[in-house]
Scaffold this active site. Structure first.
Site, PDB file in Angstrom:
ATOM      1  N   ASP A   7      -0.795  -7.657  -2.517  1.00  0.00           N
ATOM      2  CA  ASP A   7       0.483  -7.785  -2.727  1.00  0.00           C
ATOM      3  C   ASP A   7       1.398  -7.934  -1.757  1.00  0.00           C
ATOM      4  O   ASP A   7       1.023  -8.112  -0.579  1.00  0.00           O
ATOM      5  CB  ASP A   7       0.769  -6.444  -3.774  1.00  0.00           C
ATOM      6  CG  ASP A   7       0.901  -5.392  -3.001  1.00  0.00           C
ATOM      7  OD1 ASP A   7       0.848  -5.251  -1.635  1.00  0.00           O
ATOM      8  OD2 ASP A   7       1.121  -4.103  -3.443  1.00  0.00           O
ATOM      9  N   CYS A  64      -2.547  -3.750   0.235  1.00  0.00           N
ATOM     10  CA  CYS A  64      -1.128  -3.367  -0.421  1.00  0.00           C
ATOM     11  C   CYS A  64      -0.514  -2.696   0.705  1.00  0.00           C
ATOM     12  O   CYS A  64      -0.893  -2.542   1.942  1.00  0.00           O
ATOM     13  CB  CYS A  64      -1.517  -2.854  -1.678  1.00  0.00           C
ATOM     14  SG  CYS A  64      -2.402  -1.266  -1.906  1.00  0.00           S
ATOM     15  N   THR A  66      -0.784   0.793   0.761  1.00  0.00           N
ATOM     16  CA  THR A  66      -1.507   1.961   1.502  1.00  0.00           C
ATOM     17  C   THR A  66      -3.070   1.448   1.159  1.00  0.00           C
ATOM     18  O   THR A  66      -4.089   2.247   1.871  1.00  0.00           O
ATOM     19  CB  THR A  66      -1.314   3.109   0.728  1.00  0.00           C
ATOM     20  OG1 THR A  66      -1.704   2.980  -0.481  1.00  0.00           O
ATOM     21  CG2 THR A  66      -0.029   3.649   0.936  1.00  0.00           C
ATOM     22  N   GLY A  67      -3.370   0.633   0.304  1.00  0.00           N
ATOM     23  CA  GLY A  67      -4.840   0.261   0.121  1.00  0.00           C
ATOM     24  C   GLY A  67      -5.345   1.120  -1.051  1.00  0.00           C
ATOM     25  O   GLY A  67      -6.346   0.752  -1.837  1.00  0.00           O
ATOM     26  N   ILE A  68      -4.683   2.018  -1.509  1.00  0.00           N
ATOM     27  CA  ILE A  68      -5.078   2.910  -2.599  1.00  0.00           C
ATOM     28  C   ILE A  68      -4.711   2.278  -4.026  1.00  0.00           C
ATOM     29  O   ILE A  68      -6.028   2.365  -4.882  1.00  0.00           O
ATOM     30  CB  ILE A  68      -3.962   4.195  -2.367  1.00  0.00           C
ATOM     31  CG1 ILE A  68      -4.454   4.885  -0.979  1.00  0.00           C
ATOM     32  CG2 ILE A  68      -4.580   5.006  -3.736  1.00  0.00           C
ATOM     33  CD1 ILE A  68      -3.586   6.264  -0.807  1.00  0.00           C
ATOM     34  N   GLY A  69      -3.751   1.751  -4.294  1.00  0.00           N
ATOM     35  CA  GLY A  69      -3.596   1.040  -5.527  1.00  0.00           C
ATOM     36  C   GLY A  69      -4.649   0.125  -5.656  1.00  0.00           C
ATOM     37  O   GLY A  69      -5.093  -0.235  -7.024  1.00  0.00           O
ATOM     38  N   MET A  70      -4.897  -0.788  -4.870  1.00  0.00           N
ATOM     39  CA  MET A  70      -5.661  -1.754  -4.938  1.00  0.00           C
ATOM     40  C   MET A  70      -6.944  -1.318  -5.072  1.00  0.00           C
ATOM     41  O   MET A  70      -7.943  -1.641  -6.069  1.00  0.00           O
ATOM     42  CB  MET A  70      -5.749  -2.781  -3.846  1.00  0.00           C
ATOM     43  CG  MET A  70      -4.671  -3.587  -3.559  1.00  0.00           C
ATOM     44  SD  MET A  70      -4.694  -5.123  -4.597  1.00  0.00           S
ATOM     45  CE  MET A  70      -3.345  -6.184  -3.944  1.00  0.00           C
ATOM     46  N   HIS A  97     -23.499   3.653   3.886  1.00  0.00           N
ATOM     47  CA  HIS A  97     -23.896   4.764   3.108  1.00  0.00           C
ATOM     48  C   HIS A  97     -23.637   4.246   1.707  1.00  0.00           C
ATOM     49  O   HIS A  97     -24.266   4.831   0.691  1.00  0.00           O
ATOM     50  CB  HIS A  97     -23.273   5.911   3.464  1.00  0.00           C
ATOM     51  CG  HIS A  97     -23.919   6.672   4.603  1.00  0.00           C
ATOM     52  ND1 HIS A  97     -23.760   7.775   5.011  1.00  0.00           N
ATOM     53  CD2 HIS A  97     -24.815   6.106   5.512  1.00  0.00           C
ATOM     54  CE1 HIS A  97     -24.272   8.060   6.156  1.00  0.00           C
ATOM     55  NE2 HIS A  97     -24.913   7.086   6.477  1.00  0.00           N
ATOM     56  N   ARG A 108       1.108  -0.667   5.468  1.00  0.00           N
ATOM     57  CA  ARG A 108       2.188   0.320   5.925  1.00  0.00           C
ATOM     58  C   ARG A 108       1.161   1.443   6.731  1.00  0.00           C
ATOM     59  O   ARG A 108       1.845   2.584   7.026  1.00  0.00           O
ATOM     60  CB  ARG A 108       2.875   0.862   4.831  1.00  0.00           C
ATOM     61  CG  ARG A 108       3.887  -0.324   3.874  1.00  0.00           C
ATOM     62  CD  ARG A 108       4.596   0.340   2.874  1.00  0.00           C
ATOM     63  NE  ARG A 108       5.264  -0.817   2.348  1.00  0.00           N
ATOM     64  CZ  ARG A 108       5.212  -1.090   1.032  1.00  0.00           C
ATOM     65  NH1 ARG A 108       4.574  -0.598   0.076  1.00  0.00           N
ATOM     66  NH2 ARG A 108       6.084  -2.175   0.569  1.00  0.00           N
ATOM     67  N   ARG A 131     -32.238   6.695   1.214  1.00  0.00           N
ATOM     68  CA  ARG A 131     -31.607   7.791   0.410  1.00  0.00           C
ATOM     69  C   ARG A 131     -30.179   7.390  -0.136  1.00  0.00           C
ATOM     70  O   ARG A 131     -29.769   7.885  -1.351  1.00  0.00           O
ATOM     71  CB  ARG A 131     -31.414   9.082   1.232  1.00  0.00           C
ATOM     72  CG  ARG A 131     -30.489   9.253   2.213  1.00  0.00           C
ATOM     73  CD  ARG A 131     -30.364  10.567   2.954  1.00  0.00           C
ATOM     74  NE  ARG A 131     -29.309  10.770   3.633  1.00  0.00           N
ATOM     75  CZ  ARG A 131     -29.355  10.309   4.921  1.00  0.00           C
ATOM     76  NH1 ARG A 131     -30.447   9.653   5.571  1.00  0.00           N
ATOM     77  NH2 ARG A 131     -28.372  10.606   5.943  1.00  0.00           N
ATOM     78  N   HIS A 132     -29.578   6.774   0.421  1.00  0.00           N
ATOM     79  CA  HIS A 132     -28.197   6.039   0.010  1.00  0.00           C
ATOM     80  C   HIS A 132     -28.333   5.246  -1.178  1.00  0.00           C
ATOM     81  O   HIS A 132     -27.415   5.169  -1.970  1.00  0.00           O
ATOM     82  CB  HIS A 132     -27.512   5.329   1.215  1.00  0.00           C
ATOM     83  CG  HIS A 132     -27.419   6.352   2.142  1.00  0.00           C
ATOM     84  ND1 HIS A 132     -26.717   7.225   2.231  1.00  0.00           N
ATOM     85  CD2 HIS A 132     -28.045   6.359   3.711  1.00  0.00           C
ATOM     86  CE1 HIS A 132     -26.943   7.861   3.523  1.00  0.00           C
ATOM     87  NE2 HIS A 132     -27.600   7.225   4.507  1.00  0.00           N
TER      88      HIS A 132
END
Length: 147
Positions: A7, A64, A66-70, A97, A108, A131-132
Protein backbone atom coordinates in the site's frame (compact mmCIF):
# COMPACT_ATOMS: atom_id res chain seq x y z
CA UNK A 1 8.42 -15.95 -9.33
CA UNK A 2 8.01 -13.59 -6.39
CA UNK A 3 4.67 -11.82 -5.91
CA UNK A 4 5.13 -8.23 -4.69
CA UNK A 5 2.55 -5.90 -3.22
CA UNK A 6 2.22 -2.83 -1.06
CA UNK A 7 0.00 0.00 0.00
CA UNK A 8 1.12 3.63 0.13
CA UNK A 9 2.93 3.07 3.47
CA UNK A 10 5.11 0.34 2.02
CA UNK A 11 5.85 1.76 -1.43
CA UNK A 12 9.46 2.76 -0.69
CA UNK A 13 10.22 -0.72 0.66
CA UNK A 14 8.57 -2.46 -2.29
CA UNK A 15 10.49 -0.31 -4.76
CA UNK A 16 13.80 -1.11 -3.03
CA UNK A 17 12.97 -4.83 -3.02
CA UNK A 18 11.93 -4.63 -6.67
CA UNK A 19 15.28 -3.08 -7.58
CA UNK A 20 17.09 -5.86 -5.67
CA UNK A 21 15.10 -8.53 -7.51
CA UNK A 22 15.84 -6.93 -10.87
CA UNK A 23 19.56 -6.61 -10.10
CA UNK A 24 19.66 -10.30 -9.16
CA UNK A 25 17.51 -11.43 -12.10
CA UNK A 26 14.83 -12.84 -9.79
CA UNK A 27 11.49 -12.84 -11.61
CA UNK A 28 8.60 -11.07 -9.93
CA UNK A 29 5.09 -9.82 -10.49
CA UNK A 30 4.15 -6.45 -9.03
CA UNK A 31 0.56 -6.28 -7.77
CA UNK A 32 0.89 -2.59 -6.84
CA UNK A 33 0.41 0.01 -5.67
CA UNK A 34 2.56 2.22 -7.84
CA UNK A 35 1.94 5.59 -6.18
CA UNK A 36 1.87 7.15 -2.72
CA UNK A 37 -1.87 7.80 -3.02
CA UNK A 38 -3.69 6.24 -0.07
CA UNK A 39 -5.14 2.79 -0.80
CA UNK A 40 -6.53 -0.09 1.24
CA UNK A 41 -4.07 -2.90 1.89
CA UNK A 42 -6.43 -5.91 1.99
CA UNK A 43 -7.14 -6.12 -1.78
CA UNK A 44 -3.41 -6.09 -2.54
CA UNK A 45 -2.65 -8.64 0.17
CA UNK A 46 -5.26 -11.06 -1.12
CA UNK A 47 -3.98 -10.83 -4.72
CA UNK A 48 -0.43 -11.66 -3.60
CA UNK A 49 -1.63 -14.39 -1.24
CA UNK A 50 -3.78 -16.03 -3.91
CA UNK A 51 -0.85 -15.96 -6.33
CA UNK A 52 1.30 -17.79 -3.78
CA UNK A 53 -1.41 -20.19 -2.59
CA UNK A 54 -2.34 -21.00 -6.18
CA UNK A 55 1.24 -21.83 -7.12
CA UNK A 56 1.67 -18.98 -9.62
CA UNK A 57 4.32 -17.48 -7.34
CA UNK A 58 6.84 -19.32 -5.17
CA UNK A 59 6.81 -16.68 -2.43
CA UNK A 60 5.38 -13.25 -1.76
CA UNK A 61 6.56 -9.99 -0.26
CA UNK A 62 4.05 -7.50 1.13
CA UNK A 63 4.78 -4.05 2.54
CA UNK A 64 2.57 -1.57 4.36
CA UNK A 65 3.15 0.87 7.21
CA UNK A 66 3.94 -1.83 9.77
CA UNK A 67 3.55 -5.09 7.84
CA UNK A 68 0.85 -6.14 10.30
CA UNK A 69 -2.24 -5.31 8.26
CA UNK A 70 -0.84 -7.05 5.19
CA UNK A 71 0.03 -10.15 7.22
CA UNK A 72 -3.41 -10.35 8.82
CA UNK A 73 -5.14 -10.05 5.44
CA UNK A 74 -2.80 -12.47 3.65
CA UNK A 75 -3.13 -15.08 6.39
CA UNK A 76 -6.88 -15.29 5.69
CA UNK A 77 -6.04 -17.13 2.45
CA UNK A 78 -5.79 -20.89 2.98
CA UNK A 79 -2.22 -22.14 2.67
CA UNK A 80 -0.58 -18.82 3.47
CA UNK A 81 1.93 -18.36 6.25
CA UNK A 82 2.67 -14.63 6.14
CA UNK A 83 5.16 -13.34 8.71
CA UNK A 84 6.01 -9.81 9.76
CA UNK A 85 9.78 -9.47 10.07
CA UNK A 86 11.75 -6.53 11.39
CA UNK A 87 15.21 -8.07 11.74
CA UNK A 88 17.53 -10.62 10.16
CA UNK A 89 16.96 -13.28 12.82
CA UNK A 90 13.19 -13.26 12.28
CA UNK A 91 13.57 -13.33 8.48
CA UNK A 92 15.77 -16.42 8.76
CA UNK A 93 13.76 -18.24 11.41
CA UNK A 94 10.37 -17.72 9.75
CA UNK A 95 11.72 -19.65 6.78
CA UNK A 96 13.66 -22.28 8.76
CA UNK A 97 10.98 -23.10 11.32
CA UNK A 98 7.65 -21.88 9.89
CA UNK A 99 8.16 -22.38 6.15
CA UNK A 100 6.69 -18.91 5.74
CA UNK A 101 5.67 -18.19 2.17
CA UNK A 102 5.05 -14.43 2.43
CA UNK A 103 7.40 -11.90 4.00
CA UNK A 104 5.68 -8.78 5.39
CA UNK A 105 7.55 -5.60 6.25
CA UNK A 106 6.67 -2.10 7.41
CA UNK A 107 7.81 1.14 5.78
CA UNK A 108 7.35 2.99 9.06
CA UNK A 109 9.37 0.39 10.95
CA UNK A 110 12.42 -0.42 8.82
CA UNK A 111 14.44 1.31 6.10
CA UNK A 112 14.50 0.32 2.43
CA UNK A 113 18.05 -0.93 2.95
CA UNK A 114 16.89 -3.17 5.79
CA UNK A 115 14.03 -4.43 3.63
CA UNK A 116 16.49 -5.50 0.95
CA UNK A 117 18.63 -7.31 3.52
CA UNK A 118 15.60 -9.09 5.01
CA UNK A 119 14.46 -10.05 1.51
CA UNK A 120 17.91 -11.46 0.67
CA UNK A 121 17.92 -13.57 3.84
CA UNK A 122 14.30 -14.66 3.44
CA UNK A 123 14.72 -15.80 -0.15
CA UNK A 124 18.03 -17.59 0.53
CA UNK A 125 16.92 -19.50 3.63
CA UNK A 126 15.50 -23.00 3.24
CA UNK A 127 12.88 -24.69 5.39
CA UNK A 128 14.53 -27.01 7.93
CA UNK A 129 11.74 -29.60 7.85
CA UNK A 130 12.06 -32.32 10.49
CA UNK A 131 10.13 -31.55 13.64
CA UNK A 132 9.12 -28.23 12.10
CA UNK A 133 7.26 -30.04 9.31
CA UNK A 134 4.91 -31.54 11.90
CA UNK A 135 4.21 -28.08 13.30
CA UNK A 136 3.56 -26.54 9.90
CA UNK A 137 1.22 -29.44 9.14
CA UNK A 138 -0.66 -28.62 12.34
CA UNK A 139 -1.25 -25.10 11.02
CA UNK A 140 -2.78 -26.65 7.89
CA UNK A 141 -4.96 -28.85 10.12
CA UNK A 142 -6.26 -25.69 11.84
CA UNK A 143 -7.15 -24.26 8.40
CA UNK A 144 -8.93 -27.50 7.51
CA UNK A 145 -10.82 -27.66 10.81
CA UNK A 146 -9.24 -30.96 11.79
CA UNK A 147 -7.21 -29.71 14.77
Amino acid sequence: MIALGCDHGGLALKNAVKQYLEENQIPYRDFGTMTEDSIDYAPVAVQVARSVAGGESEKGILCCGTGIGMSIAANKVKGIRASVCTDAFCAEMTRRHNNSNILCMGGRVITPEQAVELTRIYLATPFDGGRHERRVNQIAEIENGTL
